[in-house]
Design a protein around this motif. Structure first.
Motif, short mmCIF file in Angstrom:
data_model
loop_
_atom_site.label_atom_id
_atom_site.label_comp_id
_atom_site.label_asym_id
_atom_site.label_seq_id
_atom_site.Cartn_x
_atom_site.Cartn_y
_atom_site.Cartn_z
N SER A 52 149.89 -47.61 29.42
CA SER A 52 149.36 -48.62 28.51
C SER A 52 149.80 -50.03 28.85
N GLN A 53 150.80 -50.18 29.68
CA GLN A 53 151.32 -51.52 29.94
C GLN A 53 151.33 -51.78 31.44
N LEU A 54 150.13 -51.88 31.98
CA LEU A 54 150.00 -52.09 33.42
C LEU A 54 150.25 -53.54 33.78
N ASN A 55 151.01 -53.74 34.82
CA ASN A 55 151.16 -55.09 35.37
C ASN A 55 150.48 -55.11 36.74
N THR A 56 150.55 -56.22 37.42
CA THR A 56 149.86 -56.36 38.70
C THR A 56 150.28 -55.28 39.70
N ALA A 57 151.56 -55.01 39.79
CA ALA A 57 152.06 -54.00 40.72
C ALA A 57 151.50 -52.62 40.37
N VAL A 69 148.59 -51.95 38.85
CA VAL A 69 147.17 -51.92 39.22
C VAL A 69 147.03 -51.71 40.72
N ILE A 70 147.83 -52.40 41.49
CA ILE A 70 147.81 -52.24 42.95
C ILE A 70 148.18 -50.80 43.32
N LEU A 71 149.19 -50.26 42.66
CA LEU A 71 149.61 -48.88 42.92
C LEU A 71 148.47 -47.91 42.65
N ASN A 84 143.00 -44.65 46.99
CA ASN A 84 142.58 -44.72 48.39
C ASN A 84 143.32 -43.68 49.24
N SER A 85 144.60 -43.50 48.96
CA SER A 85 145.39 -42.57 49.79
C SER A 85 145.04 -41.12 49.53
N VAL A 86 144.69 -40.76 48.30
CA VAL A 86 144.39 -39.36 48.02
C VAL A 86 142.94 -39.00 48.34
N GLN A 87 142.10 -39.99 48.56
CA GLN A 87 140.71 -39.70 48.88
C GLN A 87 140.61 -38.83 50.12
N ASN A 88 141.34 -39.20 51.17
CA ASN A 88 141.30 -38.41 52.40
C ASN A 88 141.93 -37.03 52.19
#
Length: 171
Positions: free
Chosen positions: A31-36, A38-40, A46-50
């Motif tokens: 509930s308390q997302l910061n910029t880091a 969101v990037i994570l 992207n990493s789990v797609q493959n």
């Protein structure tokens, strides 16, 4: 093994991994997302797609992965509704932060809630002082709900719609 069955099984494995990872790292992160954060999330997706589709970049392969994720999510939610054990394993319980104006310091510290976050939640609910809070709960979705002792105040359960990183009014 059938390549599409492989995609489905990989997708389910990634889903279960993410459920476990979110359980370990806590509901406050949701509930308390910061910029880091969101990037994570973007990098994790992207990493789990493959890991889910492997070398198969076809439309059908992507649809199989998406279908597997929808199916396991549906099954998982139904299982949580029927099994208290699974629900307790995956989902935290609400925690009391303030009771009758008294702060529960151990709980607040354990959850990593700052004084500023608690004061922000109180302001969102129209409460100015800790002593005016009848009950403050850290809910299972990571939000903080407040019930004041003032019968004239409208009681609300407010979930933030704007991330803290989009602007700080105190600057």
């Amino acid at each position: 093994m059938n390549p599409y069955l492989d995609i489905a099984l990989r997708s389910i494995a990634v889903y279960l991994f993410m459920i476990i990872a979110l359980r370990i790292f806590g509901k406050k992160q949701l509930s308390q997302l910061n910029t880091a954060d969101v990037i994570l999330i973007l990098l994790i997706s992207n990493s789990v797609q493959n890991a889910m589709v492997g070398n198969n970049t076809s439309l059908f392969g992507g649809m199989i992965a998406a279908f597997a994720l929808f199916a396991i999510n549906f099954i998982f939610k139904k299982t949580m509704l029927k099994s208290r054990f699974i629900k307790n394993l995956v989902q935290d319980t609400p925690e009391i932060l303030i009771h009758n104006g008294r702060l529960e310091f151990q709980t607040i510290a354990k959850l990593g809630i700052t004084n500023d976050e608690l004061l922000e939640a109180m302001r969102e609910h129209g409460v100015e002082h800790y002593k005016d809070v009848k009950l403050a709960m850290f809910e299972i979705d990571g939000s903080i709900s407040i019930i004041s002792g003032d019968k004239n105040l409208k009681q609300t359960h407010h979930k933030r719609k704007i991330h803290k990183t989009l602007g700080n009014l105190n600057n």
